[in-house]
Scaffold this active site. Structure first.
Site, PDB file in Angstrom:
ATOM      1  N   PHE A   1       0.850  -1.185   0.000  1.00 35.49           N
ATOM      2  CA  PHE A   1       0.000   0.000   0.000  1.00 35.49           C
ATOM      3  C   PHE A   1       0.883   1.231   0.000  1.00 35.49           C
ATOM      4  CE2 PHE A   1      -2.971   3.221   0.950  1.00 35.49           C
ATOM      5  CZ  PHE A   1      -4.236   2.728   0.707  1.00 35.49           C
ATOM      6  N   GLY A   2       0.791   2.020  -1.064  1.00 33.87           N
ATOM      7  CA  GLY A   2       1.643   3.184  -1.230  1.00 33.87           C
ATOM      8  C   GLY A   2       0.972   4.457  -0.737  1.00 33.87           C
TER       9      GLY A   2
ATOM     10  N   THR B   1       6.142  -1.589   2.124  1.00 31.74           N
ATOM     11  CA  THR B   1       6.384  -2.983   2.493  1.00 31.74           C
ATOM     12  C   THR B   1       5.718  -3.932   1.504  1.00 31.74           C
ATOM     13  OG1 THR B   1       6.428  -2.318   4.818  1.00 31.74           O
ATOM     14  CG2 THR B   1       6.159  -4.661   4.367  1.00 31.74           C
TER      15      THR B   1
ATOM     16  N   GLY C   1      28.060  -7.645  26.547  1.00 34.66           N
ATOM     17  CA  GLY C   1      28.706  -7.614  25.237  1.00 34.66           C
ATOM     18  C   GLY C   1      28.044  -8.531  24.227  1.00 34.66           C
TER      19      GLY C   1
ATOM     20  N   SER D   1       4.695   7.578  17.334  1.00 41.08           N
ATOM     21  CA  SER D   1       4.206   7.727  18.711  1.00 41.08           C
ATOM     22  C   SER D   1       3.574   9.099  18.910  1.00 41.08           C
ATOM     23  CB  SER D   1       5.360   7.531  19.692  1.00 41.08           C
ATOM     24  OG  SER D   1       5.837   6.194  19.648  1.00 41.08           O
ATOM     25  N   GLU D   2       4.131  10.104  18.244  1.00 36.39           N
ATOM     26  CA  GLU D   2       3.572  11.450  18.362  1.00 36.39           C
ATOM     27  C   GLU D   2       2.165  11.528  17.763  1.00 36.39           C
ATOM     28  OE1 GLU D   2       7.733  11.442  19.056  1.00 36.39           O
ATOM     29  OE2 GLU D   2       6.635  10.724  17.289  1.00 36.39           O
TER      30      GLU D   2
ATOM     31  N   GLU E   1       3.183   2.981  10.662  1.00 34.72           N
ATOM     32  CA  GLU E   1       1.723   3.015  10.821  1.00 34.72           C
ATOM     33  C   GLU E   1       1.297   4.034  11.886  1.00 34.72           C
ATOM     34  OE1 GLU E   1      -0.766  -0.256  10.193  1.00 34.72           O
ATOM     35  OE2 GLU E   1       0.829  -1.582   9.510  1.00 34.72           O
TER      36      GLU E   1
END
Length: 389
Positions: free
Chosen positions: A129-130, A164, A348, A374-375, A371
């Protein structure tokens, strides 16, 4: 309540069985190839086919269109189980359903459904989906890709990025948002199906990403790409608003993926703390490590509660956009925090890519971005509280 314990969440017997099945598939088939797939940046289409055979791509769709007759909660359980061991495989399923097949199911004509859904729901084909462009994502007004009707065809010009499932050997089409006109001083945005191989449609080289290395992600370019007028998906001018409804559902799925990632970090850290000996003592015997692991379990539990609640609202036909935003915000935070803590526990070794916590540490960041950042989730929630600029 252990890291793998799904009791107490109100799941049906069938849902628990599905979760157990996918967890076994993830452990036995997905996990063994995860490091090599990440290292070589290769999506295994064999695993995609196997997920199709398990019916995972058809989970939330009715049987009459080739689906499994399940619901979105059940899809989330499958995505969570996969996200524990390989986020790239989990996002391939999530995007294949939420962004590939769901728009066709929700907004397509009977002919479009009959033509496209059988292969998408069986895992024989993928679709992208573009939406996102170099200068537009959540800001619909900044969309620059255009489509004009000419001799019974849409002529598309523009570019998309971060798409994607857009360049695999089994990608059948991408659905793109494009400006198809103007009205009341605003851009009219519609969605159009563009089959793979359409002249003028170019899939750019795969991105060199920080994480999700085995997930297929490409930029797209449209230069006079022509498709039939009948490739319009849904009502003209409703493209962006339709996509927003799809995005709300997708946020639940991303929250489930994030929960799986947080859980995978906890599982790995528990095992490592139990076996690692430092100064003659098991690492897990130290209270500071025990408290860190307890916090990690807290995050997994709360993240799962959040996405399950949003999924149940969605499946009941109730409003769920705010709850989906809260779930994505909560779960993506959990994934990032657990990845950081697990990497710290590993020391490590946590910086070495052959360990799953290192891959989760790289992969988890995109969960706070894709998708809806957070903002954006905070904006959705603040608006629901009646707050305005």
């Amino acid at each position: 309540m252990g890291a793998l314990d799904l009791s107490g969440y109100g799941l049906t017997d069938e849902q628990r069985e599905l979760a157990t099945l996918v967890r076994s598939f993830a452990d036995e088939r997905v996990a063994p190839q995860a490091y090599e797939a990440d290292r070589t940046k290769t999506l295994s289409l064999d695993l995609v086919a196997e997920m199709g055979e398990l019916g995972l791509f058809g989970l939330p769709f009715p049987e009459e269109v080739g689906g499994q007759g399940g619901d979105y909660l059940t899809l989330g359980l499958a995505i969570e189980a996969l996200g524990r061991v390989d986020q790239s495989i989990a996002i391939t399923l999530e995007a294949g359903v939420s962004l590939g097949a769901m728009p066709v199911f929700r907004f397509g004509t009977d002919a479009q459904r009959a033509e496209l859904l059988p292969d998408l729901l069986s895992g024989r084909a993928l679709a992208g989906f573009g939406l996102t462009e170099p200068e537009a994502g959540s800001d619909a007004g900044a969309t620059r890709t255009t489509a004009r009707l000419e001799d019974g065809e849409w002529v598309i010009d523009g570019a998309k990025q971060f798409i994607t499932n857009s360049g695999t050997a089994i990608t059948r089409f991408v659905t793109v948002t494009a400006v198809t006109g103007t009205g009341d001083g605003r851009k009219e945005i519609s969605t159009i199906i563009v089959p793979t191989g359409t002249p003028g449609f170019t899939v750019g080289p795969a991105y060199d990403k920080v994480g999700w290395h085995a997930s297929d992600t490409h930029p797209l370019v449209f230069e006079g790409a022509r498709v039939p007028a009948g490739n319009l998906l849904g009502q003209r001018g409703r493209g962006f608003s339709n996509f927003l409804s799809i995005l709300d559902e997708g946020r639940i799925a991303i929250a489930a993926l994030s929960t799986g990632a947080a859980e995978g970090c906890l599982e790995a850290a528990l095992d490592y703390a139990a076996s690692r000996v430092v100064f003659g003592e098991r690492l897990g015997s130290r209270q500071s490590i025990q408290f860190m692991l307890a916090r990690m379990q807290q995050r997994v539990h709360l993240a799962r509660l959040a996405w399950l609640h949003a999924a149940r609202l969605r499946d009941a036909g109730r409003a769920f956009a705010v709850e989906a935003a809260i779930a994505k915000l909560t779960a993506s935070d959990a994934a990032m925090d657990n990845a950081r803590d697990a990497t710290q526990i590993f020391g490590g070794n946590g910086f070495m890519n052959e360990y799953p916590v290192a891959r989760h540490y790289r992969d988890a960041k995109i969960l706070e971005i894709g998708e809806g950042t957070s903002e954006v989730q905070l904006l959705v929630v603040s608006r629901a509280l009646g707050l305005t600029r």
